[in-house]
Write an enzyme that holds these catalytic residues in place. Sequence first.
Site, short mmCIF file in Angstrom:
data_model
loop_
_atom_site.label_atom_id
_atom_site.label_comp_id
_atom_site.label_asym_id
_atom_site.label_seq_id
_atom_site.Cartn_x
_atom_site.Cartn_y
_atom_site.Cartn_z
N GLY A 80 6.33 1.36 2.48
CA GLY A 80 5.49 1.21 3.66
C GLY A 80 4.18 0.57 3.28
O GLY A 80 3.77 0.59 2.11
N GLN A 85 -4.71 -1.78 3.96
CA GLN A 85 -4.39 -1.99 2.53
C GLN A 85 -4.47 -3.46 2.14
O GLN A 85 -4.52 -3.78 0.96
CB GLN A 85 -3.00 -1.44 2.21
N CYS A 127 0.99 5.54 -3.87
CA CYS A 127 0.39 4.64 -2.87
C CYS A 127 0.02 3.34 -3.56
O CYS A 127 -0.55 3.36 -4.65
CB CYS A 127 -0.85 5.29 -2.27
N LEU A 128 0.33 2.21 -2.91
CA LEU A 128 0.00 0.91 -3.48
C LEU A 128 -1.51 0.78 -3.72
O LEU A 128 -1.93 0.03 -4.59
CB LEU A 128 0.45 -0.22 -2.54
N HIS A 168 2.19 9.10 5.99
CA HIS A 168 1.38 8.44 4.96
C HIS A 168 0.72 7.18 5.53
O HIS A 168 -0.49 6.96 5.35
CB HIS A 168 2.29 8.10 3.77
N GLU A 169 1.50 6.34 6.21
CA GLU A 169 0.96 5.07 6.72
C GLU A 169 -0.03 5.29 7.86
O GLU A 169 -1.06 4.60 7.94
CB GLU A 169 2.09 4.13 7.16
N HIS A 172 -3.39 6.14 6.63
CA HIS A 172 -4.18 4.97 6.23
C HIS A 172 -4.99 4.44 7.40
O HIS A 172 -6.13 3.99 7.23
CB HIS A 172 -3.25 3.85 5.73
ZN ZN Z 1 -0.53 4.30 0.83
#
Ligand code: ZN
Length: 208
Positions: A80, A85, A127-128, A168-169, A172
């Site tokens: 995701g 991000q 997480c990226l 999670h997304e 963000h």
């Molecule tokens: Zn993340």
Amino acid sequence: MLLVVLLFPGRSCSPFTSWEKRVIQEQDSVLYVTTLWQDSSILRTPSADLSSAELRSALLKTLEAKMLRTVTDPSQDGVGIAAPQVGINRRVVWVQRLDKEGEPFECYENIRIDSLFGETVLLEEGCLSVPPLRGRVPRYNGVKISYLSNGQKVTETVEGYTARIFQHECDHLDGILYIDRADTVFTHTSWAATRSAFDYIRPEVMNK
Ligand code: ZN
């Protein structure tokens, strides 16, 4: 005639800022992913809903296509991604629908979590934007989400690991990172890999 033009702007109309346009247009198809170590203010800023003009814009379609290329790129390989991000504080995310046949990535505009339900499950996440850490994060097993699809509000109920990805997304989009919710944060990687995460090169276009 001028009034008509103002009332009915063309589909290419876009209120994104000039900096946001550069971030979206001037990078290759794989975008720079903001990290907590370099871009915490972007990640901590709550994202705004996409305006009707932004929803109609070609620039949004470009952003969404590049976000998909980014999250599926072997260098990221995520399940995701959320627009902040990649530096854009707007409510748009891609989620891999692990609960659907073929596990497709799907894009959600102006998404919100309306309610959470079910038991709390403790599982590992990464997480990226927070490389190279991992953490054990409690999440609800189910979510009820709402979003726009072709301009219409849609509501949907999702359960299991995909519900975790949505949580999670959507976090963000509210400036929340998984490390805020984790009961334990750790790393599996070597010191060299940890160093490389901090040495991730930030492109010039990200400078405001
Ligand atoms: Zn993340």
